[in-house]
Design an enzyme around this catalytic site. Sequence first.
Site, PDB file in Angstrom:
ATOM      1  N   ARG A 115      93.893  51.198  42.407  1.00 43.49           N
ATOM      2  CA  ARG A 115      92.921  52.180  42.907  1.00 43.49           C
ATOM      3  C   ARG A 115      93.463  53.582  42.627  1.00 43.49           C
ATOM      4  O   ARG A 115      94.417  54.010  43.265  1.00 43.49           O
ATOM      5  CB  ARG A 115      92.728  51.949  44.413  1.00 43.49           C
ATOM      6  N   LYS A 147      99.464  60.035  46.475  1.00 41.90           N
ATOM      7  CA  LYS A 147      99.839  60.020  47.898  1.00 41.90           C
ATOM      8  C   LYS A 147     101.119  60.794  48.185  1.00 41.90           C
ATOM      9  O   LYS A 147     101.917  61.074  47.296  1.00 41.90           O
ATOM     10  CB  LYS A 147      99.898  58.579  48.405  1.00 41.90           C
TER      11      LYS A 147
HETATM   12  N1  HH2 Z   1      93.725  54.634  50.264  1.00 41.28           N
HETATM   13  C1  HH2 Z   1      92.835  55.568  50.675  1.00 41.28           C
HETATM   14  C2  HH2 Z   1      91.520  55.205  50.978  1.00 41.28           C
HETATM   15  N2  HH2 Z   1      91.100  53.930  50.833  1.00 41.28           N
HETATM   16  N3  HH2 Z   1      91.545  51.682  50.245  1.00 41.28           N
HETATM   17  C3  HH2 Z   1      92.405  50.740  49.843  1.00 41.28           C
HETATM   18  N4  HH2 Z   1      91.997  49.464  49.696  1.00 41.28           N
HETATM   19  N5  HH2 Z   1      93.725  51.047  49.552  1.00 41.28           N
HETATM   20  C4  HH2 Z   1      94.212  52.303  49.678  1.00 41.28           C
HETATM   21  O1  HH2 Z   1      95.428  52.508  49.434  1.00 41.28           O
HETATM   22  C5  HH2 Z   1      93.319  53.332  50.122  1.00 41.28           C
HETATM   23  C6  HH2 Z   1      91.968  52.981  50.403  1.00 41.28           C
HETATM   24  C7  HH2 Z   1      93.265  57.000  50.787  1.00 41.28           C
HETATM   25  O2  HH2 Z   1      93.087  57.682  49.585  1.00 41.28           O
HETATM   26  P1  HH2 Z   1      91.855  58.659  49.221  1.00 41.28           P
HETATM   27  O3  HH2 Z   1      90.562  57.907  49.197  1.00 41.28           O
HETATM   28  O4  HH2 Z   1      92.197  59.361  47.968  1.00 41.28           O
HETATM   29  O5  HH2 Z   1      91.857  59.739  50.382  1.00 41.28           O
HETATM   30  P2  HH2 Z   1      90.996  59.929  51.701  1.00 41.28           P
HETATM   31  O6  HH2 Z   1      91.155  58.714  52.557  1.00 41.28           O
HETATM   32  O7  HH2 Z   1      91.563  61.169  52.332  1.00 41.28           O
HETATM   33  O8  HH2 Z   1      89.553  60.084  51.290  1.00 41.28           O
END
Ligand code: HH2
Length: 270
Positions: free
Chosen positions: A241, A207
């Site tokens: 995660r 992040k």
């Molecule tokens: N962060 C993201 C998405 N889903 N779910 C939970 N429970 N906690 C988190 O911190 C979280 C999440 C964002 O990360 P990422 O999936 O890598 O990116 P994007 O939302 O752009 O697909």
Amino acid sequence: MGIVNVTPDSFSDGGEFLDAERAIEHGRELIEQGADILDIGGESTRPGAEAVSAEEELARVGPVVGALAGDGGPGMTVSIDTSKPAVAEAALDAGAAIVNDVTALRADPELAALCSERGCELVLMHMLGDPRTMQENPSYGDVVEEVKAFIAGRIEFAVGEGVAEERIWIDPGIGFGKTVEHNLELIRRLGELRELGHPIVFGSSRKSFIGKITGAPVDRRLGGTIASNVIAYANGAEILRVHDVGPMREALTVAEAILDPARAAAIADR
Ligand code: HH2
């Protein structure tokens, strides 16, 4: 918890696994690297991301969930990263066991009834506002107290809708409506969320707060990801995660040996 983003626009790996076959292969690799759970998502939640329809989201994740949760045997433990009841329902039908809702049942409260009916695990995450507006000058009095009060309220709502207490996992929502300082304070004081009595999910992988501290672009944030996750683990996070499961698993094994004397003794006996 290994991340499988079936999206064209995720902040860290957008487009890399949009093709179902590649996403499935990636999910299997993450399990080989030591993931216990795969979190599969078809809509990016990065700041300013475009919303997608339930049909589009389902077209992206459906085949991936089906293949990985079934996978010719008892399958892998799959979490569906969605706020939409239609997507969650199809994923649960295809074998998913966990619903991960970054809006904590605010986007569509009907998701609560579905989770209650199915008896699945449910992740309730804190976010200030919504993904379009969350990074516009976020401000709090005491960030930890406010995140905690918000999550307590969402737990109360979920339980009121029939979700079993013991199925609920909670998440401080690192990067969702938070400055660098807010994120760091939440990690430092993560232990205070344990008072809510639910397993803590923690998501800092790659992040932007890491980049703001180290100057590293998104594909070079593994060191910062590991540092923040190890501290979160020491402070009580139970589900981490991450995108890079192998190195995280290795770091966690060492962290566990340091923090748990019984484990250290077992290693010394080898
Ligand atoms: N962060 C993201 C998405 N889903 N779910 C939970 N429970 N906690 C988190 O911190 C979280 C999440 C964002 O990360 P990422 O999936 O890598 O990116 P994007 O939302 O752009 O697909």
